[in-house]
Design an enzyme around this catalytic site. Sequence first.
Site, mmCIF file in Angstrom:
data_model
loop_
_atom_site.group_PDB
_atom_site.id
_atom_site.type_symbol
_atom_site.label_atom_id
_atom_site.label_comp_id
_atom_site.label_asym_id
_atom_site.label_seq_id
_atom_site.Cartn_x
_atom_site.Cartn_y
_atom_site.Cartn_z
ATOM 1 N N ARG A 7 0.860 -1.176 -0.151
ATOM 2 C CA ARG A 7 0.006 0.141 0.123
ATOM 3 C C ARG A 7 0.858 1.275 -0.207
ATOM 4 O O ARG A 7 1.956 1.329 0.448
ATOM 5 C CB ARG A 7 -0.942 0.084 1.140
ATOM 6 N N HIS A 8 0.490 2.224 -0.667
ATOM 7 C CA HIS A 8 1.169 3.452 -0.828
ATOM 8 C C HIS A 8 1.735 3.997 0.490
ATOM 9 O O HIS A 8 0.828 3.946 1.501
ATOM 10 C CB HIS A 8 0.414 4.498 -1.731
ATOM 11 N N ASN A 14 -4.920 11.070 3.989
ATOM 12 C CA ASN A 14 -4.899 9.864 4.846
ATOM 13 C C ASN A 14 -4.642 10.537 6.300
ATOM 14 O O ASN A 14 -5.701 10.069 7.186
ATOM 15 C CB ASN A 14 -3.645 9.007 4.663
ATOM 16 N N GLN A 20 -9.898 9.470 -0.614
ATOM 17 C CA GLN A 20 -9.175 10.023 -1.656
ATOM 18 C C GLN A 20 -9.551 9.466 -3.161
ATOM 19 O O GLN A 20 -9.798 10.100 -3.991
ATOM 20 C CB GLN A 20 -7.885 9.585 -1.628
ATOM 21 N N ARG A 57 0.508 8.927 -5.436
ATOM 22 C CA ARG A 57 0.851 8.365 -4.105
ATOM 23 C C ARG A 57 1.428 6.915 -4.350
ATOM 24 O O ARG A 57 2.369 6.622 -3.620
ATOM 25 C CB ARG A 57 -0.285 8.556 -3.332
ATOM 26 N N GLU A 81 -7.094 3.110 -7.310
ATOM 27 C CA GLU A 81 -8.073 2.842 -6.155
ATOM 28 C C GLU A 81 -9.548 3.025 -6.472
ATOM 29 O O GLU A 81 -9.786 3.580 -7.482
ATOM 30 C CB GLU A 81 -7.676 3.992 -4.976
ATOM 31 N N HIS A 153 -3.387 0.561 -3.480
ATOM 32 C CA HIS A 153 -3.943 1.371 -2.486
ATOM 33 C C HIS A 153 -4.784 0.443 -1.359
ATOM 34 O O HIS A 153 -5.023 -0.869 -1.876
ATOM 35 C CB HIS A 153 -5.075 2.292 -3.255
#
Length: 203
Positions: A7-8, A14, A20, A57, A81, A153
């Site tokens: 995951r980024h 966040n 997002q 990201r 995402e 994501h």
Amino acid sequence: MKLYIIRHGETEWNVKRRFQGRSDIPLNEEGRRLARITSEALIDVPFTKIYTSPLKRAYETAMIIKGERDIPIFEEPRIIEIGFGEYEGLCCGKDHYNIPDPAFMNFFDRPEAYRPPKGAEEIAQLKERTADFLQEIVHNKDMENDTVLVSTHGAALRGLLSYINNVETKDFWKGGVHKNCAVTIVEVNDGQMVMIEEGKTYY
């Protein structure tokens, strides 16, 4: 084949618990720091390919993990995402909660009953496209000896895990949202995927 699914790193959205989705929010400094720590931890992993969501990201996280190594990197829209449509940018944090639909939190609490807002994506659509990506690479005979980094994501990662673990939509969030820069390792043999480690952080 071995897959490292990450995951980024952290973003300002966040921190503020804003949805997002497809909004192209970059990493913040903490997110870059977490990615650098993770990069150091994975420095000896012999990655042969990197697939990343096109969003900044995830792409920046992948580039930090890659470092100076000569590894081909591919933008892959199927691991972008989930889209939240008109609700992107809204907040689910208790102090600033501003989502108008009282049933929206079914997204987390009862995913099988989730009805996306206008312009958003269904969980079933997310599961279908992430599964399609996995099927393509794990059944590719030319990649059977590869070590692959997949940078994605929170919800998209759960879509990938749903396929790997063969879970129903009602159990979509079983195991929760992975932390930023958490790494999941999957071993693939003859198209069969086995989880080696899930959601490991190096910080």
